[in-house]
Design a protein around this motif. Structure first.
Motif, PDB file in Angstrom:
ATOM      1  N   SER A 154       6.137  26.567  38.770  1.00  0.00           N
ATOM      2  CA  SER A 154       6.174  26.715  40.222  1.00  0.00           C
ATOM      3  C   SER A 154       7.204  27.732  40.686  1.00  0.00           C
ATOM      4  CB  SER A 154       6.474  25.377  40.879  1.00  0.00           C
ATOM      5  OG  SER A 154       7.758  24.923  40.509  1.00  0.00           O
ATOM      6  N   GLY A 155       8.186  28.071  39.856  1.00  0.00           N
ATOM      7  CA  GLY A 155       9.198  29.037  40.248  1.00  0.00           C
ATOM      8  C   GLY A 155      10.495  28.389  40.658  1.00  0.00           C
ATOM      9  N   ALA A 156      10.486  27.098  40.938  1.00  0.00           N
ATOM     10  CA  ALA A 156      11.711  26.397  41.317  1.00  0.00           C
ATOM     11  C   ALA A 156      12.387  25.859  40.063  1.00  0.00           C
ATOM     12  CB  ALA A 156      11.387  25.249  42.266  1.00  0.00           C
ATOM     13  N   ASN A 157      13.717  25.915  40.063  1.00  0.00           N
ATOM     14  CA  ASN A 157      14.479  25.374  38.941  1.00  0.00           C
ATOM     15  C   ASN A 157      15.363  24.263  39.469  1.00  0.00           C
ATOM     16  OD1 ASN A 157      15.651  24.911  36.526  1.00  0.00           O
ATOM     17  ND2 ASN A 157      16.775  26.837  36.432  1.00  0.00           N
ATOM     18  N   ALA A 158      15.052  23.034  39.119  1.00  0.00           N
ATOM     19  CA  ALA A 158      15.762  21.884  39.661  1.00  0.00           C
ATOM     20  C   ALA A 158      17.154  21.730  39.068  1.00  0.00           C
ATOM     21  CB  ALA A 158      14.956  20.614  39.419  1.00  0.00           C
ATOM     22  N   ASP A 159      17.373  22.179  37.845  1.00  0.00           N
ATOM     23  CA  ASP A 159      18.655  21.998  37.178  1.00  0.00           C
ATOM     24  C   ASP A 159      19.383  23.326  37.064  1.00  0.00           C
ATOM     25  OD1 ASP A 159      18.059  19.318  36.799  1.00  0.00           O
ATOM     26  OD2 ASP A 159      16.984  19.749  34.957  1.00  0.00           O
ATOM     27  N   HIS A 160      19.927  23.810  38.159  1.00  0.00           N
ATOM     28  CA  HIS A 160      20.641  25.086  38.171  1.00  0.00           C
ATOM     29  C   HIS A 160      22.031  24.878  37.574  1.00  0.00           C
ATOM     30  CE1 HIS A 160      21.717  29.089  39.505  1.00  0.00           C
ATOM     31  NE2 HIS A 160      22.850  28.581  39.932  1.00  0.00           N
ATOM     32  N   ILE A 161      22.248  25.397  36.384  1.00  0.00           N
ATOM     33  CA  ILE A 161      23.534  25.258  35.705  1.00  0.00           C
ATOM     34  C   ILE A 161      24.357  26.527  35.841  1.00  0.00           C
ATOM     35  CG2 ILE A 161      24.614  24.865  33.463  1.00  0.00           C
ATOM     36  CD1 ILE A 161      22.133  23.189  32.767  1.00  0.00           C
ATOM     37  N   GLY A 162      23.738  27.665  35.731  1.00  0.00           N
ATOM     38  CA  GLY A 162      24.427  28.937  35.847  1.00  0.00           C
ATOM     39  C   GLY A 162      23.453  30.028  36.220  1.00  0.00           C
ATOM     40  N   GLY A 163      23.980  31.101  36.757  1.00  0.00           N
ATOM     41  CA  GLY A 163      23.124  32.192  37.203  1.00  0.00           C
ATOM     42  C   GLY A 163      22.417  32.906  36.075  1.00  0.00           C
ATOM     43  N   VAL A 164      23.102  33.086  34.952  1.00  0.00           N
ATOM     44  CA  VAL A 164      22.500  33.799  33.831  1.00  0.00           C
ATOM     45  C   VAL A 164      21.364  32.977  33.225  1.00  0.00           C
ATOM     46  CG1 VAL A 164      22.949  34.807  31.574  1.00  0.00           C
ATOM     47  CG2 VAL A 164      24.660  34.978  33.357  1.00  0.00           C
ATOM     48  N   GLY A 165      21.598  31.705  32.989  1.00  0.00           N
ATOM     49  CA  GLY A 165      20.557  30.854  32.427  1.00  0.00           C
ATOM     50  C   GLY A 165      19.367  30.715  33.346  1.00  0.00           C
ATOM     51  N   ASN A 166      19.636  30.581  34.652  1.00  0.00           N
ATOM     52  CA  ASN A 166      18.560  30.438  35.617  1.00  0.00           C
ATOM     53  C   ASN A 166      17.740  31.722  35.743  1.00  0.00           C
ATOM     54  OD1 ASN A 166      17.057  29.109  37.604  1.00  0.00           O
ATOM     55  ND2 ASN A 166      18.334  29.941  39.220  1.00  0.00           N
ATOM     56  N   SER A 167      18.409  32.863  35.791  1.00  0.00           N
ATOM     57  CA  SER A 167      17.677  34.121  35.958  1.00  0.00           C
ATOM     58  C   SER A 167      16.874  34.476  34.710  1.00  0.00           C
ATOM     59  CB  SER A 167      18.645  35.250  36.308  1.00  0.00           C
ATOM     60  OG  SER A 167      19.582  35.443  35.271  1.00  0.00           O
ATOM     61  N   SER A 168      17.392  34.190  33.517  1.00  0.00           N
ATOM     62  CA  SER A 168      16.606  34.473  32.317  1.00  0.00           C
ATOM     63  C   SER A 168      15.424  33.509  32.204  1.00  0.00           C
ATOM     64  CB  SER A 168      17.474  34.416  31.067  1.00  0.00           C
ATOM     65  OG  SER A 168      18.022  33.145  30.886  1.00  0.00           O
ATOM     66  N   LEU A 169      15.576  32.275  32.681  1.00  0.00           N
ATOM     67  CA  LEU A 169      14.461  31.335  32.702  1.00  0.00           C
ATOM     68  C   LEU A 169      13.362  31.814  33.654  1.00  0.00           C
ATOM     69  CD1 LEU A 169      13.162  28.573  32.008  1.00  0.00           C
ATOM     70  CD2 LEU A 169      14.448  27.644  33.933  1.00  0.00           C
ATOM     71  N   LEU A 170      13.743  32.301  34.821  1.00  0.00           N
ATOM     72  CA  LEU A 170      12.750  32.799  35.769  1.00  0.00           C
ATOM     73  C   LEU A 170      12.059  34.060  35.249  1.00  0.00           C
ATOM     74  CD1 LEU A 170      14.605  32.170  39.140  1.00  0.00           C
ATOM     75  CD2 LEU A 170      12.759  30.847  38.129  1.00  0.00           C
ATOM     76  N   THR A 171      12.789  34.894  34.506  1.00  0.00           N
ATOM     77  CA  THR A 171      12.181  36.071  33.883  1.00  0.00           C
ATOM     78  C   THR A 171      11.142  35.656  32.849  1.00  0.00           C
ATOM     79  OG1 THR A 171      14.241  37.289  34.188  1.00  0.00           O
ATOM     80  CG2 THR A 171      12.670  38.193  32.625  1.00  0.00           C
ATOM     81  N   MET A 172      11.462  34.623  32.087  1.00  0.00           N
ATOM     82  CA  MET A 172      10.525  34.118  31.085  1.00  0.00           C
ATOM     83  C   MET A 172       9.287  33.519  31.750  1.00  0.00           C
ATOM     84  SD  MET A 172      11.587  31.645  28.045  1.00  0.00           S
ATOM     85  CE  MET A 172      10.447  30.873  26.966  1.00  0.00           C
ATOM     86  N   ARG A 173       9.466  32.868  32.886  1.00  0.00           N
ATOM     87  CA  ARG A 173       8.322  32.310  33.605  1.00  0.00           C
ATOM     88  C   ARG A 173       7.404  33.390  34.132  1.00  0.00           C
ATOM     89  NH1 ARG A 173      11.087  27.467  37.135  1.00  0.00           N
ATOM     90  NH2 ARG A 173      11.349  26.028  35.394  1.00  0.00           N
ATOM     91  N   ILE A 174       7.965  34.510  34.576  1.00  0.00           N
ATOM     92  CA  ILE A 174       7.135  35.616  35.055  1.00  0.00           C
ATOM     93  C   ILE A 174       6.309  36.197  33.908  1.00  0.00           C
ATOM     94  CG2 ILE A 174       7.227  37.984  35.931  1.00  0.00           C
ATOM     95  CD1 ILE A 174       9.564  37.080  37.699  1.00  0.00           C
ATOM     96  N   LEU A 175       6.946  36.371  32.735  1.00  0.00           N
ATOM     97  CA  LEU A 175       6.203  36.852  31.568  1.00  0.00           C
ATOM     98  C   LEU A 175       5.078  35.895  31.191  1.00  0.00           C
ATOM     99  CD1 LEU A 175       9.007  38.170  29.233  1.00  0.00           C
ATOM    100  CD2 LEU A 175       7.171  39.477  30.273  1.00  0.00           C
TER     101      LEU A 175
END
Length: 115
Positions: A5-26
């Motif tokens: 869905s694009g939402a990340n419920a467990d935001h721990i850090g900006g780097v981890g969250n942004s790389s996760l969203l990049t992986m979701r786009i791929l």
């Protein structure tokens, strides 16, 4: 990688969250059929190496990420494969005064077909 869905419920850090969203786009590009398989070990004549078929499932070994903003990752781990724990590359990359903009360079492994 899920939910998509694009939402990340467990935001721990900006780097981890942004790389996760990049992986979701791929992953989404593969699921809708816009991405192709560019790396394979099958070298048959007129096989998948030459045709570059569309694959609907993300092949994590085909991609690597490299951070370019806010701080480049030229020392230590320059490029990291998808799925690697973010504890190895997130230290010192998040600044509270520099905003929350993240930029990644996406590396894709490509095998060439020569006939």
């Amino acid at each position: 990688m899920y939910p998509l869905s694009g939402a990340n419920a467990d935001h721990i850090g900006g780097v981890g969250n942004s790389s996760l969203l990049t992986m979701r786009i791929l992953n989404k590009l593969h699921r809708i059929g816009l991405a192709r398989e560019t790396s394979t070990s099958n070298g048959k004549i007129n096989g998948p190496l030459c045709r570059k078929p569309r694959i609907l499932k993300l092949k994590k070994s085909q991609y690597k990420l490299q951070m370019v903003h806010p701080k480049t990752t030229s020392e230590g781990i320059g490029c990291w494969p998808l799925g690697l724990s973010d504890m190895l590359y997130q230290a010192g990359k998040e600044y509270p005064y520099d905003g929350q903009d993240w930029g990644y360079l996406l590396w894709r492994k490509t095998n060439c077909c020569l006939l």
